[in-house]
Motif scaffolding. Structure first.
Motif: not given
Ligand SMILES: C[S@@+](CC[C@H](N)C(=O)[O-])C[C@H]1O[C@@H](n2cnc3c(N)ncnc32)[C@H](O)[C@@H]1O
Length: 227
Positions: A128-133, A148-150, A165-166, A183-186
């Motif tokens: 989850x991006x917010x929690x991870x960042x 980080x690469x995405x 959203x994943x 995956x979160x592809x943002x």
């Protein structure tokens, strides 16, 4: 079971498949931020000799081993999949300056001592991006670097999303069944906004396209510092 747990199960099945197949990977002599050998490499992290470095979602441990062996970094490498962890420990568990941890990335970040450098090659989109960042920013020394690469565009040209959203993506196993990961592809703008919200300053967003014209896969590498 939630989407992250299902994804972690898929990665464990992926690791078990490669353990059964006896897949051997060559040692890494640079960080490959996307799946190909193009784009910037280890230099993105700056000098790492003697620094405390964390590889988040370290998989087979190739990049972590490269930093400990070739650059004298003090590396912690964390992965949540028992089979991926086993692959890493059996290949590189003997290297000085390198410790492998079998743990969820966010739990490790919450409990570990601070790092000078944290990096994540193609695995932030599974968290989850917010929690991870936020957890990354909190685990960095002030001024510490996070790169980080995405995934940005899939090989079949699916574009990134403008909302957090994943979505399901296919993880292909050579000689095995396909697996589904969430995956979160943002969009890069959304990743930037989320990073800034978490307390990180975004220095660079680098595009890494596939060198093969018929493959539309494209990645973004974000280089940030703790504000
Ligand atoms: C695409 S692989 C990348 C491996 C490695 N960074 C590399 O470049 O070779 C993604 C890895 O992230 C790990 N992973 C995914 N979600 C995780 C989580 N929440 N905590 C720890 N590891 C996670 C998976 O087990 C998998 O090994």
């Amino acid at each position: 079971m939630n989407a992250e747990q299902l994804t972690q199960q898929a990665w464990d099945a992926y690791g078990r498949h490669h353990l059964r197949a006896g897949t051997e990977l060559p040692d890494a002599d640079r960080i490959r931020w996307a799946l190909s050998n193009v784009g910037p490499g280890t230099e993105v992290l700056g000098p790492v000799t003697g620094k405390r470095v964390l590889d988040l979602g370290s998989g087979t441990g190739r990049h972590a081993a490269h930093l400990a062996r070739d650059h004298g970094a003090l590396v912690d490498a964390v992965d949540g999949s028992p089979s991926q962890h086993q692959r890493a420990v059996s290949a590189y568990g003997h290297l000085p300056g390198l410790r492998f941890h079998l743990a969820d990335a966010l739990e490790h970040l919450d409990s570990a001592e601070s790092y000078d450098v944290i990096y994540a090659v193609n695995n932030l989109p599974f968290m989850p991006p917010r929690e991870a960042l936020t957890a990354v920013a909190d685990a960095l020394h002030p001024g510490g670097l996070f790169a980080f690469s995405v995934l940005h565009t899939t090989s079949d040209q699916r574009a990134p999303s403008t909302s957090v959203t994943a979505r399901p993506e296919t993880l292909r196993l050579r000689g095995g069944e396909d697996l589904t990961v969430h995956m979160y592809v943002l969009t890069p703008q959304l990743w930037e906004d989320l990073a800034v919200e978490a307390g990180l300053r975004v220095d660079q967003v680098i595009t890494i396209d596939s060198p093969d014209d018929s493959n539309h896969a494209s990645y973004r590498l974000l280089v940030t510092h703790r504000s």
